[in-house]
Enzyme design. Structure first.
Site, PDB file in Angstrom:
ATOM      1  N   GLU A  92       5.971  26.081 -51.420  1.00  0.00           N
ATOM      2  CA  GLU A  92       5.044  26.881 -50.833  1.00  0.00           C
ATOM      3  C   GLU A  92       3.763  26.157 -50.852  1.00  0.00           C
ATOM      4  O   GLU A  92       3.061  26.301 -50.047  1.00  0.00           O
ATOM      5  CB  GLU A  92       4.730  27.872 -52.117  1.00  0.00           C
ATOM      6  CG  GLU A  92       3.065  28.577 -51.984  1.00  0.00           C
ATOM      7  CD  GLU A  92       2.902  29.514 -53.252  1.00  0.00           C
ATOM      8  OE1 GLU A  92       2.024  29.041 -53.972  1.00  0.00           O
ATOM      9  OE2 GLU A  92       3.852  30.914 -53.766  1.00  0.00           O
ATOM     10  N   ARG A 125     -24.378  23.656 -25.830  1.00  0.00           N
ATOM     11  CA  ARG A 125     -25.398  24.629 -26.632  1.00  0.00           C
ATOM     12  C   ARG A 125     -26.722  23.578 -25.793  1.00  0.00           C
ATOM     13  O   ARG A 125     -26.354  22.061 -26.390  1.00  0.00           O
ATOM     14  CB  ARG A 125     -25.084  24.214 -27.893  1.00  0.00           C
ATOM     15  CG  ARG A 125     -26.486  24.467 -28.895  1.00  0.00           C
ATOM     16  CD  ARG A 125     -26.375  26.308 -28.634  1.00  0.00           C
ATOM     17  NE  ARG A 125     -28.350  26.096 -29.055  1.00  0.00           N
ATOM     18  CZ  ARG A 125     -29.352  26.879 -29.636  1.00  0.00           C
ATOM     19  NH1 ARG A 125     -28.770  28.362 -28.154  1.00  0.00           N
ATOM     20  NH2 ARG A 125     -29.601  27.497 -30.382  1.00  0.00           N
ATOM     21  N   GLN A 154     -26.275  12.534 -33.145  1.00  0.00           N
ATOM     22  CA  GLN A 154     -25.597  12.022 -34.102  1.00  0.00           C
ATOM     23  C   GLN A 154     -24.779  12.780 -35.117  1.00  0.00           C
ATOM     24  O   GLN A 154     -23.142  12.579 -35.650  1.00  0.00           O
ATOM     25  CB  GLN A 154     -26.022  10.475 -34.355  1.00  0.00           C
ATOM     26  CG  GLN A 154     -24.632   9.876 -35.463  1.00  0.00           C
ATOM     27  CD  GLN A 154     -25.235   8.203 -35.470  1.00  0.00           C
ATOM     28  OE1 GLN A 154     -26.286   8.554 -36.217  1.00  0.00           O
ATOM     29  NE2 GLN A 154     -24.462   7.376 -35.277  1.00  0.00           N
TER      30      GLN A 154
END
Length: 275
Positions: free
Chosen positions: A128, A154, A165
């Site tokens: 798991e 954008r 940066q």
């Protein structure tokens, strides 16, 4: 796979979380079976399960060797499923408590021999911890693609935000996390398929991937800004889902304990040559 039967893994209890072997649920041998009494907590798929793999004490005085595992069906008398508990995230997986009140289970539904529960549990947790976060790695790839496209399109201060940066550094970190997580999944699969020891690496994989997904989810939200904080955004959903990853299948604290304990154990073993 078809979903006709839904299973649950009933280990955690209200008083036994990280200390998984301090279970209070008991299974007393009776006739050709066992009578189960106790309560399980935070069981994924518990409210809707058709059956559950339940860990219970058959001989508490034997410690870890007194733990056994059983298959209990939802229609077994004395098996009660509570309503789902609302979580912060991972809402496609209902979670709730299970209770056993003099629930009789035939001996044929004990998994393995009596007292083999701890061994079964360790093998299950190893698998798991290696692979339960595979879906999150896929989400990290989607995050990176969405953030890259958004950063390029954008515009702020007359230029693409990808030219700042602070934004490009986040994209770089997200890429590094994605690559390392994919490599760890591949390594885990290789160890599992070849039957090699898995416990320490399973803890490392779970720790790294869960923490990486949480970090990348936060980076994605920051990259999208106000849009990322909307209920309709993937970013908010990812953050809520990622919070669960550092808790279930063993918290990040427990994973670190396992890694360190096994590393220290290696250093205490005799070196080659009898040194």
């Amino acid at each position: 796979m078809s979903g006709e039967l839904i299973g649950a893994f009933a280990l955690t209890e209200p008083t036994a979380g990280s200390d998984a072997l301090s279970l209070q649920t008991t299974a007393e041998h009776n006739r050709a079976g066992y009578i189960l009494n106790g309560q399980k907590a935070f069981v994924g798929m518990g409210p809707v399960c058709d059956f559950a793999i339940v860990f219970a004490q058959t001989a508490p005085e034997k410690g870890r060797w007194g733990l056994s595992a059983f298959v209990v069906r939802a229609d077994d008398e004395g098996f009660l499923r509570a309503d789902r508990q609302e979580k912060v995230g991972l809402n496609s997986v209902p979670m709730g408590q299970l209770e056993f009140r003099d629930c009789w289970v035939p001996e044929a539904r004990r998994i393995g021999r009596e007292g083999a529960g701890a061994t079964i549990l360790q093998a299950t947790l190893d698998w798991e911890r290696c692979f339960i976060l595979t879906a999150q790695v896929g989400a990290m790839r989607r995050q990176l693609n969405e953030c890259t496209e958004h950063a390029v399109s954008r515009k702020q201060f007359g230029r693409s935000i990808s030219e700042f940066q602070s934004v490009s550094n986040r994209l770089a970190d997200m890429r590094v996390r994605l690559e390392t997580c994919e490599l760890m999944l591949a390594r885990a699969a290789q160890l599992y398929d070849t039957g090699q020891p898995l416990t320490q690496f399973a803890a490392m994989a779970n720790l790294h991937i869960s923490e990486a997904f949480l970090s990348s989810s936060m980076d994605a939200m920051r990259t999208f800004g106000g849009r990322g904080y909307l209920q309709s955004s993937n970013s908010g959903t990812d953050v809520n889902d990622a919070l669960g990853g550092v808790i279930y299948s063993g918290t990040s604290d427990i994973q670190r304990e396992i890694i360190a304990r096994m590393e220290l154990g290696k250093s205490s073993q005799p070196k080659n040559g009898g040194d």
